[in-house]
Design an enzyme around this catalytic site. Structure first.
Site, mmCIF file in Angstrom:
data_model
loop_
_atom_site.group_PDB
_atom_site.id
_atom_site.type_symbol
_atom_site.label_atom_id
_atom_site.label_comp_id
_atom_site.label_asym_id
_atom_site.label_seq_id
_atom_site.Cartn_x
_atom_site.Cartn_y
_atom_site.Cartn_z
ATOM 1 N N ARG A 70 2.362 -1.150 -0.760
ATOM 2 C CA ARG A 70 2.619 -1.693 -2.092
ATOM 3 C C ARG A 70 4.001 -1.271 -2.564
ATOM 4 O O ARG A 70 4.495 -0.208 -2.199
ATOM 5 C CB ARG A 70 1.574 -1.198 -3.096
ATOM 6 C CG ARG A 70 0.255 -1.935 -3.006
ATOM 7 C CD ARG A 70 -0.715 -1.467 -4.075
ATOM 8 N NE ARG A 70 -1.138 -0.116 -3.843
ATOM 9 C CZ ARG A 70 -0.667 0.950 -4.476
ATOM 10 N NH1 ARG A 70 0.222 0.801 -5.443
ATOM 11 N NH2 ARG A 70 -1.095 2.147 -4.174
ATOM 12 N N TYR A 198 1.735 -8.003 2.660
ATOM 13 C CA TYR A 198 0.948 -6.798 2.905
ATOM 14 C C TYR A 198 -0.059 -6.473 1.815
ATOM 15 O O TYR A 198 0.286 -6.439 0.642
ATOM 16 C CB TYR A 198 1.872 -5.584 3.080
ATOM 17 C CG TYR A 198 1.193 -4.494 3.892
ATOM 18 C CD1 TYR A 198 1.279 -4.490 5.268
ATOM 19 C CD2 TYR A 198 0.416 -3.523 3.277
ATOM 20 C CE1 TYR A 198 0.615 -3.534 6.024
ATOM 21 C CE2 TYR A 198 -0.255 -2.569 4.024
ATOM 22 C CZ TYR A 198 -0.143 -2.575 5.398
ATOM 23 O OH TYR A 198 -0.800 -1.633 6.141
ATOM 24 N N LYS A 207 -5.840 -5.652 -5.951
ATOM 25 C CA LYS A 207 -5.224 -4.873 -7.031
ATOM 26 C C LYS A 207 -4.746 -5.775 -8.183
ATOM 27 O O LYS A 207 -4.868 -5.417 -9.359
ATOM 28 C CB LYS A 207 -4.045 -4.067 -6.506
ATOM 29 C CG LYS A 207 -4.364 -3.220 -5.291
ATOM 30 C CD LYS A 207 -5.408 -2.165 -5.574
ATOM 31 C CE LYS A 207 -5.534 -1.210 -4.388
ATOM 32 N NZ LYS A 207 -6.522 -0.169 -4.624
ATOM 33 N N HIS A 227 -10.368 1.844 -10.648
ATOM 34 C CA HIS A 227 -10.003 2.123 -9.255
ATOM 35 C C HIS A 227 -10.968 3.172 -8.706
ATOM 36 O O HIS A 227 -10.598 4.329 -8.512
ATOM 37 C CB HIS A 227 -8.547 2.636 -9.246
ATOM 38 C CG HIS A 227 -7.941 2.713 -7.886
ATOM 39 N ND1 HIS A 227 -6.891 3.560 -7.591
ATOM 40 C CD2 HIS A 227 -8.206 2.045 -6.742
ATOM 41 C CE1 HIS A 227 -6.544 3.403 -6.328
ATOM 42 N NE2 HIS A 227 -7.312 2.500 -5.789
ATOM 43 N N SER A 249 -4.758 5.964 -4.251
ATOM 44 C CA SER A 249 -4.794 5.344 -2.928
ATOM 45 C C SER A 249 -4.618 6.406 -1.848
ATOM 46 O O SER A 249 -3.813 7.327 -1.989
ATOM 47 C CB SER A 249 -3.661 4.323 -2.803
ATOM 48 O OG SER A 249 -3.820 3.323 -3.769
ATOM 49 N N CYS A 251 -6.572 8.819 -0.748
ATOM 50 C CA CYS A 251 -7.054 10.188 -1.009
ATOM 51 C C CYS A 251 -8.504 10.356 -0.549
ATOM 52 O O CYS A 251 -9.186 11.290 -0.951
ATOM 53 C CB CYS A 251 -6.956 10.528 -2.489
ATOM 54 S SG CYS A 251 -5.286 10.876 -3.024
ATOM 55 N N ASP A 276 -13.334 1.054 -3.363
ATOM 56 C CA ASP A 276 -12.016 0.978 -4.007
ATOM 57 C C ASP A 276 -12.044 0.547 -5.471
ATOM 58 O O ASP A 276 -11.261 1.039 -6.256
ATOM 59 C CB ASP A 276 -11.119 0.016 -3.212
ATOM 60 C CG ASP A 276 -9.639 0.170 -3.548
ATOM 61 O OD1 ASP A 276 -9.188 1.318 -3.730
ATOM 62 O OD2 ASP A 276 -8.940 -0.845 -3.653
ATOM 63 N N ARG A 365 -3.972 -0.171 8.292
ATOM 64 C CA ARG A 365 -5.246 -0.483 7.635
ATOM 65 C C ARG A 365 -6.195 -1.250 8.537
ATOM 66 O O ARG A 365 -5.773 -1.881 9.500
ATOM 67 C CB ARG A 365 -4.959 -1.363 6.394
ATOM 68 C CG ARG A 365 -4.049 -0.711 5.353
ATOM 69 C CD ARG A 365 -4.846 0.038 4.347
ATOM 70 N NE ARG A 365 -4.032 0.846 3.440
ATOM 71 C CZ ARG A 365 -4.513 1.327 2.291
ATOM 72 N NH1 ARG A 365 -5.735 1.060 1.926
ATOM 73 N NH2 ARG A 365 -3.755 2.093 1.537
HETATM 74 O O1 SAT Z 1 -2.369 -2.107 -0.345
HETATM 75 S S1 SAT Z 1 -3.502 -1.850 -1.254
HETATM 76 O O2 SAT Z 1 -3.024 -1.826 -2.627
HETATM 77 O O3 SAT Z 1 -4.498 -2.878 -1.103
HETATM 78 C C1 SAT Z 1 -4.214 -0.362 -0.837
HETATM 79 C C2 SAT Z 1 -4.102 0.709 -1.846
HETATM 80 O O4 SAT Z 1 -3.012 1.057 -2.278
HETATM 81 O O5 SAT Z 1 -5.155 1.268 -2.231
HETATM 82 MN MN MN Z 2 -7.077 1.599 -3.794
#
Ligand code: SAT
Ligand code: MN
Length: 591
Positions: A70, A198, A207, A227, A249, A251, A276, A365
């Site tokens: 991101r 991405y 998100k 979140h 993110s 963690c 998530d 991922r």
């Molecule tokens: O790339 S994402 O935003 O989907 C993953 C994350 O940051 O939790």
């Molecule tokens: Mn996340």
């Protein structure tokens, strides 16, 4: 094909005029459509097939090396009034933002197919679910959206019934980071994203919709878009408590959501609802009821192994998409932390050479359907959601923050969430390991002013509300450079205490920062932690916390006049308690 909804047809026409695609494809979400997309991407090289004997229907996608996470500095929230976006967001005036990004969209789909992707966030028949349509020129995005959301015909039917939907326009553009923007127009329920293929930049249901736009809608409609993972903790007696937990993110939300209890917990089970995002709303009984708006997991691969997350590993050996992982010589996916196999090609497709850095990108991922998870809970499909007993906040903190503490009440809990800090990870571009405040783990995802967000959280405390208890955890405490707490399955011990507190069945000690377990309140059987380590995990360093609270005051002030007075008063209460010399040894909290 077109839809029965004129507003949708008009929008698709309008976008096609702007972007000039060669073809338009309305996605039905079928298996045949998915297979055709996969074939297409195998032809173009967007995907390569992984070993069909060990990993049937698994594919590898390598993104552009400049497009791996991101991009928060290119992410904008654009309500008419800058104050409504707040200091926690980058803001641009909506007309300027539209002008800027539409110029990049002009003609960008020439030679490409425009995919219309109707999707539903949440069980199709859930009153808590919300729908959107993503227009994209990336078949990789379409394939991922099919896994991550309820995508296709059923979603379109609901959209036609509802009459409204969130509009998301996405193009990979030319992947030039200088021409990359992710823009949100909450007042128009619109998202525009260009220049990245991405994750959260491109899968707009995640998100962009389920957090940034949804948080704005949630505030207007009286619910919460958070979140958070959601898990159900089942005791040997068959009682299930549902818990929602917010961590930044990368963690460990996915690992926690799929936890397998250690040997000391026969008969206990963790059920996974989501890893998530959590949407929750007060029910008629005053409790908060939650759904996972997603249908799949987009999880961090590195570190995922049979010892850290056996459930994840079990769901990843068929029907999964891998992005930016490495490959073994026999085309199996590989990443750092996986003891089996060794990398032959790195995430960029080069012959593996340790001199080039990790084999898998640290933010690589997997995308996989939630139903493939062995701990997947059938309650994930319950239109009413599940009732939440506890909310857990947590971050990566090497020092100061104890293993777990309980907020004394909702107001204190909101302060604990607002004050959350965490050391940064590879999930966003930028330096890794720097402490930043990340309220409720929503810093990159709250679609409006944090000051208003805190007020919204406080507003749930009303007569007849039966709110969850609020906790804070930290699995990441270090001494001599090493993690003190074993984490992973052993986090079950902390979850057990948390649920025990919700039932008034276990003790704690009151301190200014909240209630902490005493050693005897935690099941530590089978762990080999020294007295010094336990003191570190379960102790409160008053001076350190006084400094922490001074930092929190500055942080709360940074949101200006809109910061709720009640939150500042709560902060002052804790600060004053920390400053007062402890008159007597800390008191044991009842029950
Ligand atoms: O790339 S994402 O935003 O989907 C993953 C994350 O940051 O939790
Ligand atoms: Mn996340």
């Amino acid at each position: 094909m077109a839809s029965k909804l004129d507003a949708l047809n008009r929008w698709v026409d309008e976008v096609a005029r702007l972007t000039q695609p060669d073809r338009i494809h309305w996605c039905d979400g079928s298996e045949a459509e998915y297979q055709a997309l996969v074939e297409l991407m195998l032809d173009t090289g967007d995907l390569t097939e992984l070993n069909p004997a060990t990993h049937p229907n698994c594919y590898l996608h390598r993104s552009n090396p400049s497009d791996v996470a991101r991009v928060e500095h290119l992410t904008f929230v654009c309500p008419a009034n800058a104050e409504d976006a707040g200091a926690n967001n980058h803001w641009m005036a909506p007309d300027e933002a539209h002008r800027k990004i539409d110029a990049l969209f002009a003609g960008c789909m020439k030679g490409r197919t425009l995919y219309v992707v109707p999707y539903c966030m949440g069980p199709i028949d859930s009153p808590l679910a919300r729908c959107g349509v993503e227009i994209t020129d990336s078949p990789y995005v379409v394939a991922n959206m099919r896994v991550m959301t309820r995508m296709g015909e059923a979603a379109l039917a609901r959209i036609e019934r509802d009459g409204g939907f969130v509009k998301g326009l996405h193009s990979i553009g030319d992947l030039d980071p200088a021409k990359r923007f992710i823009m949100h127009f909450p007042e128009e329920l619109t998202i525009k994203s260009i220049g990245s293929g991405y994750g959260g930049n491109a899968l707009l249901g995640k998100k962009c919709h389920a957090l940034r736009i949804a948080s704005w809608q949630a505030r207007q409609e009286g619910w919460l878009a958070e979140h958070m993972l959601i898990l159900g903790l089942e005791s040997p007696q068959g009682e299930i408590h549902y818990v929602a937990a917010a961590f930044p993110s990368a963690c460990g939300k996915t690992n926690l959501a799929m936890l397998i209890p250690p040997a000391a917990y026969p008969g206990w089970k963790v059920w996974t609802i989501g890893d998530d995002i959590c949407w929750m709303q007060p029910g008629p009984d005053g409790r908060l009821w939650a759904i996972n708006p997603e249908a799949g997991f987009f999880g961090v691969a590195p570190g995922t192994s049979r010892s850290t997350n056996p459930n994840a590993l079990a769901m990843l050996d068929h029907d999964a998409i891998f992005t930016n992982v490495a490959e073994t010589a026999d085309q199996q996916p590989w990443w750092e932390g996986l003891p089996e196999g060794k990398p032959a090609r790195d995430w960029q497709g080069r012959d593996y050479d340790p001199a080039n850095g990790p084999a898998a990108h640290p933010n690589s991922r997997f995308t996989v359907s939630a139903r493939q998870c062995p701990s997947w809970s059938p309650r994930s499909e319950d239109p009413q959601g599940v009732p939440i007993s506890a909310i857990i906040f947590g971050g990566r903190r090497e020092s100061l923050v104890p293993l777990v503490f309980e907020a004394r009440d909702w107001k204190h809990g909101v302060l604990v969430g607002a004050a959350m800090g965490s050391e940064t990870t590879a999930a966003a571009t930028g330096a890794v390991g720097v402490l930043r405040r990340d309220s409720m783990a929503m810093k990159p995802f709250c679609g409006y002013n944090f000051a208003d967000y805190f007020a919204h959280w406080l507003s749930f405390d009303r007569p007849n509300a039966k709110l969850p208890k609020v906790f804070h955890v930290n699995w990441f405490r270090k001494a001599d450079g090493k993690f003190v707490w074993p984490g992973f399955g052993d986090n079950m011990r902390v979850l057990e205490w948390i649920v025990g507190r919700c039932k008034d069945a276990v003790g704690a000690v009151e301190t200014p920062i909240g209630n902490l377990p005493r050693r005897e309140d935690l099941n530590l059987a089978g762990l080999s932690l020294s007295d010094a380590q336990l003191d570190l995990l379960l102790g409160v360093d008053r001076e350190g916390w006084a400094r922490e609270y001074a930092g929190i005051a500055e942080y709360l002030d940074s949101f200006g006049e809109r910061t709720p007075a009640a939150l500042k008063q709560e902060h002052a209460r804790v600060r004053d308690e920390l400053a007062a010399a402890p008159a007597a040894p800390p008191r044991a909290a009842v029950g």
